[in-house]
Design a protein around this motif. Structure first.
Motif, PDB file in Angstrom:
ATOM      1  N   THR A  62       0.847  -1.205   0.000  1.00  0.00           N
ATOM      2  CA  THR A  62       0.000   0.000   0.000  1.00  0.00           C
ATOM      3  C   THR A  62       0.884   1.257   0.000  1.00  0.00           C
ATOM      4  O   THR A  62       0.493   2.290  -0.551  1.00  0.00           O
ATOM      5  CB  THR A  62      -0.954   0.018   1.210  1.00  0.00           C
ATOM      6  OG1 THR A  62      -0.208  -0.124   2.424  1.00  0.00           O
ATOM      7  CG2 THR A  62      -1.984  -1.081   1.111  1.00  0.00           C
TER       8      THR A  62
ATOM      9  N   SER B 234       1.713   1.817  -3.479  1.00  0.00           N
ATOM     10  CA  SER B 234       0.531   2.338  -4.175  1.00  0.00           C
ATOM     11  C   SER B 234       0.442   3.854  -4.024  1.00  0.00           C
ATOM     12  O   SER B 234       0.297   4.595  -5.009  1.00  0.00           O
ATOM     13  CB  SER B 234      -0.735   1.675  -3.598  1.00  0.00           C
ATOM     14  OG  SER B 234      -1.891   2.329  -4.065  1.00  0.00           O
TER      15      SER B 234
ATOM     16  N   GLN C 141      -9.123   0.012  -2.629  1.00  0.00           N
ATOM     17  CA  GLN C 141      -8.523  -0.801  -3.696  1.00  0.00           C
ATOM     18  C   GLN C 141      -7.982  -2.112  -3.127  1.00  0.00           C
ATOM     19  O   GLN C 141      -8.036  -3.153  -3.782  1.00  0.00           O
ATOM     20  CB  GLN C 141      -7.402   0.011  -4.358  1.00  0.00           C
ATOM     21  CG  GLN C 141      -7.931   1.215  -5.134  1.00  0.00           C
ATOM     22  CD  GLN C 141      -7.008   2.411  -5.116  1.00  0.00           C
ATOM     23  OE1 GLN C 141      -5.836   2.310  -4.743  1.00  0.00           O
ATOM     24  NE2 GLN C 141      -7.512   3.571  -5.509  1.00  0.00           N
ATOM     25  N   LEU C 142      -7.483  -2.062  -1.905  1.00  0.00           N
ATOM     26  CA  LEU C 142      -7.050  -3.296  -1.220  1.00  0.00           C
ATOM     27  C   LEU C 142      -8.232  -4.240  -1.016  1.00  0.00           C
ATOM     28  O   LEU C 142      -8.128  -5.452  -1.255  1.00  0.00           O
ATOM     29  CB  LEU C 142      -6.408  -2.925   0.117  1.00  0.00           C
ATOM     30  CG  LEU C 142      -5.936  -4.042   1.047  1.00  0.00           C
ATOM     31  CD1 LEU C 142      -4.758  -3.529   1.890  1.00  0.00           C
ATOM     32  CD2 LEU C 142      -7.035  -4.500   2.006  1.00  0.00           C
TER      33      LEU C 142
ATOM     34  N   GLY D  85      -9.154  -5.805  -4.285  1.00  0.00           N
ATOM     35  CA  GLY D  85      -8.161  -6.811  -4.648  1.00  0.00           C
ATOM     36  C   GLY D  85      -8.352  -8.095  -3.867  1.00  0.00           C
ATOM     37  O   GLY D  85      -8.238  -9.206  -4.409  1.00  0.00           O
TER      38      GLY D  85
ATOM     39  N   GLY E  49      -8.119  -4.160  -8.053  1.00  0.00           N
ATOM     40  CA  GLY E  49      -7.592  -2.941  -7.434  1.00  0.00           C
ATOM     41  C   GLY E  49      -7.370  -1.859  -8.461  1.00  0.00           C
ATOM     42  O   GLY E  49      -7.681  -0.683  -8.227  1.00  0.00           O
TER      43      GLY E  49
ATOM     44  N   TRP F  90     -10.641  -0.327  -9.592  1.00  0.00           N
ATOM     45  CA  TRP F  90     -11.177   0.582  -8.567  1.00  0.00           C
ATOM     46  C   TRP F  90     -10.403   1.910  -8.599  1.00  0.00           C
ATOM     47  O   TRP F  90     -10.955   2.952  -8.238  1.00  0.00           O
ATOM     48  CB  TRP F  90     -11.097  -0.068  -7.186  1.00  0.00           C
ATOM     49  CG  TRP F  90     -12.159   0.413  -6.232  1.00  0.00           C
ATOM     50  CD1 TRP F  90     -11.969   1.146  -5.093  1.00  0.00           C
ATOM     51  CD2 TRP F  90     -13.578   0.191  -6.318  1.00  0.00           C
ATOM     52  NE1 TRP F  90     -13.166   1.397  -4.467  1.00  0.00           N
ATOM     53  CE2 TRP F  90     -14.174   0.823  -5.201  1.00  0.00           C
ATOM     54  CE3 TRP F  90     -14.393  -0.466  -7.233  1.00  0.00           C
ATOM     55  CZ2 TRP F  90     -15.537   0.806  -4.972  1.00  0.00           C
ATOM     56  CZ3 TRP F  90     -15.767  -0.482  -7.013  1.00  0.00           C
ATOM     57  CH2 TRP F  90     -16.316   0.140  -5.897  1.00  0.00           C
TER      58      TRP F  90
ATOM     59  N   GLY G 144      -3.630   1.683  -8.047  1.00  0.00           N
ATOM     60  CA  GLY G 144      -4.657   0.781  -7.495  1.00  0.00           C
ATOM     61  C   GLY G 144      -4.249  -0.676  -7.568  1.00  0.00           C
ATOM     62  O   GLY G 144      -4.570  -1.467  -6.678  1.00  0.00           O
TER      63      GLY G 144
ATOM     64  N   ALA H  94      -2.134  -1.596  -4.588  1.00  0.00           N
ATOM     65  CA  ALA H  94      -2.975  -1.799  -3.402  1.00  0.00           C
ATOM     66  C   ALA H  94      -3.766  -3.102  -3.521  1.00  0.00           C
ATOM     67  O   ALA H  94      -3.971  -3.816  -2.523  1.00  0.00           O
ATOM     68  CB  ALA H  94      -3.927  -0.620  -3.226  1.00  0.00           C
ATOM     69  N   GLY H  95      -4.219  -3.412  -4.745  1.00  0.00           N
ATOM     70  CA  GLY H  95      -4.936  -4.675  -4.955  1.00  0.00           C
ATOM     71  C   GLY H  95      -4.067  -5.874  -4.609  1.00  0.00           C
ATOM     72  O   GLY H  95      -4.549  -6.871  -4.051  1.00  0.00           O
TER      73      GLY H  95
ATOM     74  N   GLY I 157      -4.154  -6.566  -1.047  1.00  0.00           N
ATOM     75  CA  GLY I 157      -5.360  -7.329  -0.706  1.00  0.00           C
ATOM     76  C   GLY I 157      -5.213  -8.806  -1.026  1.00  0.00           C
ATOM     77  O   GLY I 157      -5.690  -9.669  -0.283  1.00  0.00           O
TER      78      GLY I 157
END
Length: 380
Positions: free
Chosen positions: A97, A100, A117-118, A121, A151, A154, A278, A281-282, A285
Motif C-alpha cells: 500500500t 501504491s 482498492q485493497l 483486490g 484494485g 477501482w 490501485g 494496493a490490490g 489485498g
C-alpha cells in the motif's frame, strides 16, 4: 594526548554537521530524524505515564528479531523465529500500500483510496480462489492477476473522473473506500458456503501458504507472497525511474499543459497512473486474502492498512526502497502492539509513535531549515 582527542572529536563533529546539512542527503536524513523524534516522543509519554520506556524497545526487538531479552540468563530459549515470520506477515501488505500511494505521489496524484482498492483486490483473489478449480501453475497466477486487476479498476474510476472532468481524486477516493467496504461485504456473502463473517477457504492451489516457510519460522503465517512484494518493488523502480513511460506519467501529473504541448497523451497517463497505483494496493489485498488468512472476511470497518500506506510513502520519500524500509518499520510497530499490551503498555502508544513520525515527516521543511543552521555555521 588530551588535545589530540579533542581535535579528533572536533573534526568528527564538523564532518557530521556537514553530512547532515548536505542537501543531497536530506532525502533520507530527514525521515531518519523524523523517526527518531517520533520514538523520543513515545519515550517521553512513557516516562510521563510512569512506565518503563525500555519496554517499547524490548517489544520491538522481540517482534522484529524474535529475541526476548527478558529470557537472558534464565536458561530459556531467547530466540523465537515465529515472531520474525509474523513481522513479515504484518509488513508485506503495508509495503504494497506504501508503493501504491508513493506511485500516485510520484505521478502528481494523491491516492487516498488504497484502502478500498485493497478490499477490491482481496475480493477478486477470493472469488477466483473459491469458485475455480485449476492447476496450481494457472490458478495462483490468475488469483494474483485478478486481485491486481480489481484494485486497478477501482483506481480507474477516480483516474477517469480526474482526467475527463477534473474531479479531484482525493474526494473520489475517500468516498470509494466506503463503497468498497459495503460492496465487498455484500459480494463475499454471495459466494457459495459463505456466512455473515467469512467465506469458505480458498482452494489450496490458490493459496500462498507454505509449509516450508511456516516450519522455517516456527509455525508462523509467513508465506510466498514475499515474492510478489519483491517483484512489485522492482516494477515500481523500473517504471518510475528507468522508463520513458514513467517519465510521461510523472510529467502529465505535475504539468499537464506542458505535457500536452509536448505531444503526450495526458488524460490517458493520468488514468494509467491511478490504475497502476490501485493495482499495487490490490496486490496487498491478495496477500491478505490468499496468504495471511486464506479466506474472505466480512469486515465491520476499514482495517487501516491502506491509510498506513500514506504514512509509509511519506516516510519512505515516495521511493521504492524507501517504502520497503518504512513498511518494515510500520510493520514492526504493528507486530509489537500485542507484545506492548502484554507488558501493560496501551497499544495506543504505538499508534501515537506512528502518528508522531508522520507529523515530523510533514514538518520536513522545518527540519531542513534546522539542519541548514549547521551549514551556515560551517560556512562561517
Amino acid at each position: 594526548m588530551l588535545d589530540n582527542i579533542k581535535t579528533w572529536f572536533s573534526k568528527q563533529w564538523k564532518a557530521f554537521k556537514k553530512f547532515i546539512s548536505d542537501d543531497n542527503n536530506s532525502t533520507w536524513v530527514v525521515p531518519i530524524i523524523a523517526v527518531l523524534m517520533g520514538f523520543l516522543l513515545g519515550v517521553f509519554i512513557m516516562l510521563v505515564t510512569g512506565r518503563d520506556p525500555l519496554d517499547i524497545f524490548r517489544a520491538l526487538l522481540r517482534a522484529t528479531a524474535g529475541i526476548d531479552v527478558s529470557f537472558i540468563g534464565t536458561g530459556k530459549d531467547i530466540f523465537n523465529a515465529r515472531y520474525v515470520g509474523e513481522f513479515f506477515v504484518f509488513s508485506m501488505p503495508v509495503i504494497l500500500t506504501g508503493l501504491s500511494v508513493a506511485f500516485a505521489f510520484r505521478t502528481g496524484l494523491f491516492n487516498i483510496g488504497a484502502e478500498g482498492q485493497l478490499m477490491m483486490g482481496s475480493f477478486g483473489a477470493v472469488m477466483i480462489g473459491v469458485l475455480l478449480e485449476l492447476p496450481l501453475i494457472i490458478h495462483l497466477p490468475l488469483v494474483v492477476f485478478t486481485g491486481a486487476l480489481f484494485g486497478g479498476l477501482w483506481g480507474f474510476i477516480p483516474g477517469f473522473l480526474k482526467a475527463k472532468f477534473n474531479v479531484h481524486e482525493v474526494v473520489v477516493t475517500i468516498m470509494m473506500n466506503y463503497a468498497a467496504l459495503f460492496t465487498t461485504n455484500y459480494l463475499y456473502k454471495q459466494l457459495p458456503g459463505s456466512d455473515n463473517i467469512r467465506t469458505v477457504d480458498v482452494a489450496p492451489t490458490a493459496s500462498f501458504a507454505s509449509e516450508f516457510l511456516s516450519d522455517l519460522t516456527n509455525n508462523s503465517r509467513f508465506h510466498w507472497g514475499i515474492i510478489v512484494v519483491i517483484l512489485a518493488v522492482i516494477a515500481f523502480w523500473l517504471i518510475i525511474d528507468k522508463t520513458i513511460f514513467g517519465f510521461e506519467l510523472k510529467s502529465a501529473g505535475f504539468n499537464k499543459h506542458a505535457s500536452k504541448y509536448a505531444g503526450m497523451k495526458v488524460e490517458r497517463n493520468i488514468i494509467l497512473s491511478m490504475v497502476i497505483s490501485g493495482a499495487f494496493a490490490g496486490l496487498a489485498g491478495v496477500l491478505l486474502a490468499v496468504g495471511t488468512f486464506n479466506y474472505g472476511r466480512v469486515l465491520p470497518g476499514a482495517e487501516g492498512i491502506g491509510f498506513d500506506g500514506i504514512a509509509v510513502a511519506l516516510v519512505g520519500g515516495t521511493t521504492a526502497i524507501g517504502s520497503v524500509f518504512a513498511g518494515l518499520l510500520f510493520g514492526g510497530l504493528k507486530a509489537a502492539q500485542p507484545l506492548m499490551q502484554a507488558r501493560g503498555i496501551p497499544r495506543d502508544i504505538a499508534s501515537i509513535i506512528i502518528a508522531s513520525i508522520v507529523l515530523f515527516v510533514a514538518m520536513q521543511a522545518g527540519i531542513k531549515q534546522f539542519l541548514n543552521r549547521f551549514k551556515v555555521k560551517e560556512e562561517e
